[in-house]
Design an enzyme around this catalytic site. Structure first.
Site, PDB file in Angstrom:
ATOM      1  N   GLY A  85     110.745  16.539  78.925  1.00  0.00           N
ATOM      2  CA  GLY A  85     110.159  17.735  78.338  1.00  0.00           C
ATOM      3  C   GLY A  85     109.140  17.389  77.262  1.00  0.00           C
ATOM      4  O   GLY A  85     108.893  16.222  76.961  1.00  0.00           O
ATOM      5  N   THR A  96      88.232  17.644  85.651  1.00  0.00           N
ATOM      6  CA  THR A  96      86.809  17.952  85.526  1.00  0.00           C
ATOM      7  C   THR A  96      86.169  17.172  84.380  1.00  0.00           C
ATOM      8  O   THR A  96      84.949  17.126  84.264  1.00  0.00           O
ATOM      9  CB  THR A  96      86.596  19.469  85.304  1.00  0.00           C
ATOM     10  OG1 THR A  96      85.204  19.746  85.275  1.00  0.00           O
ATOM     11  CG2 THR A  96      87.202  19.930  83.996  1.00  0.00           C
ATOM     12  N   SER A 138     108.085  12.092  73.156  1.00  0.00           N
ATOM     13  CA  SER A 138     108.699  10.792  73.460  1.00  0.00           C
ATOM     14  C   SER A 138     107.661   9.740  73.835  1.00  0.00           C
ATOM     15  O   SER A 138     107.844   8.548  73.566  1.00  0.00           O
ATOM     16  CB  SER A 138     109.734  10.941  74.580  1.00  0.00           C
ATOM     17  OG  SER A 138     109.135  11.424  75.775  1.00  0.00           O
ATOM     18  N   HIS A 148     101.557  13.770  80.302  1.00  0.00           N
ATOM     19  CA  HIS A 148     102.501  12.678  80.523  1.00  0.00           C
ATOM     20  C   HIS A 148     103.715  12.784  79.604  1.00  0.00           C
ATOM     21  O   HIS A 148     104.789  12.284  79.945  1.00  0.00           O
ATOM     22  CB  HIS A 148     101.800  11.334  80.330  1.00  0.00           C
ATOM     23  CG  HIS A 148     100.932  10.955  81.488  1.00  0.00           C
ATOM     24  ND1 HIS A 148     100.611   9.637  81.777  1.00  0.00           N
ATOM     25  CD2 HIS A 148     100.328  11.700  82.443  1.00  0.00           C
ATOM     26  CE1 HIS A 148      99.834   9.607  82.856  1.00  0.00           C
ATOM     27  NE2 HIS A 148      99.645  10.850  83.268  1.00  0.00           N
TER      28      HIS A 148
END
Length: 331
Positions: free
Chosen positions: A76, A198, A80, A70
């Site tokens: 990028g 998984t 943040s 995320h």
């Protein structure tokens, strides 16, 4: 003597070329030995804290992997996502993909605190997330990889990008692929990186529509294996219980393996965004089959795709900063 000197010089240049290519292959200014002199124990410090956190709660491995994903899909891989709200920052933690679900920030804080004791003002929060993701894979039985380092931390966050860039559980296959493509990732990366499901859990609110109202007509998703759907309905009511958790992988929820792909073939993917990898596109379907049959192939591609994702638009050089506290920009 002059010939010998010339020969040795030529030999040294030949031997040096692979080193240059190796660094270049990791993406510009990122390379594994970035902290070799400034903080040589960085890998050990991160691994130690993550290992303790995962030992306390296996689910934390999935949470840390998710934080890295995320983070990289918004501005990028710049840390943040870790910023709290302030007068200058509208935190990404309040976006739809992160609100009430993103977790592991306390573990990142612990890692950063240990690093600041040993190597103050040296290791970025963005690199902490990248290393913690790799260690989370390894600690649950998944692949390892060499992590290119040298990212710096952003001085900003983007709530709007967090809402728009991160794939949602109910997105169509094409929407998800488009969001990956915008980050420079392809269909192989999409399928391999989705394999991180998984391990971990998802909230009822993320898959309820499949159980009760998939197409807006009050009918469930009939592609969902019926006994699996019945079990999910027992856990997830038609209304309420948004935060109730179900495992993403019903075979081995605490082990990083290829059983996620086996579930998809049996129509037992928990999220719509999982199942569409098998049901909506021929190329992704073939990749699902390949990884279901060959765990080694999945592990190899997952590691490669994680490195590729970790190289999304890093801040390097004099851009950004090295935060002292991952939750706020330096004053």
């Amino acid at each position: 003597m002059a010939r010998l000197t010339s020969f040795l010089l030529l030999l040294s240049l030949i031997c040096f070329v692979p080193l240059c290519l190796c660094d270049k292959s990791y993406g510009g200014k990122l390379f594994p030995g970035y902290y070799a002199h400034s903080c040589p124990q960085v890998n050990e410090i991160v691994r130690s804290v993550v290992a303790k956190a995962v030992a306390r709660e296996t689910r934390m491995a999935a949470s840390l992997l998710r934080l890295h994903f995320h983070d990289c899909f918004v501005q990028g891989c710049d840390g943040s996502l870790l910023l709290d709200s302030s007068g200058r920052v509208a935190t990404e933690k309040n976006s739809n993909p992160n609100s009430k679900s993103a977790r592991g920030f306390d573990v990142v804080d612990q890692i950063k605190a240990e690093l600041e004791k040993q190597c103050p003002g040296t290791v970025s929060c963005a690199d902490v997330l990248t290393l913690a993701a790799r260690d989370s894979s390894v600690l649950t039985g998944g692949p390892s990889w060499v992590v290119p380092l040298g990212r710096r931390d952003s001085r900003s966050a983007s709530l709007s990008q967090s809402n728009n860039n991160i794939p949602a559980p109910n997105n169509t296959f094409q929407t998800i692929l488009s969001k990956f493509n915008r980050q420079g990732l392809d269909i192989t990366d999409l399928v391999a990186l989705s394999g991180s499901h998984t391990i971990g859990f998802s909230r009822c609110t993320s898959f309820r529509q499949r159980l009760y109202n998939q197409s807006g007509n009050g009918s469930p998703d009939m592609t969902l294996e019926q006994s699996f759907a019945a079990n999910l309905r027992q856990r997830c009511p038609k209304s309420g219980g948004d935060q109730i958790l179900s495992v993403l992988d019903i075979i081995s929820a605490a082990s990083f393996d290829n059983s996620y792909f086996k579930n998809l073939i049996e129509n037992k993917g928990l999220l719509n965004s999982d199942q569409v990898l098998f049901s909506s596109n021929e190329k992704s379907r073939e990749l699902v089959k390949k990884y279901a049959e060959d765990q080694g192939e999945f592990f190899e591609q997952f590691a490669e795709s994680m490195i590729k994702m970790g190289n999304i638009s890093p801040l390097t050089g004099s851009s950004g900063e090295i935060r002292k506290n991952c939750r706020k920009i330096n004053s």
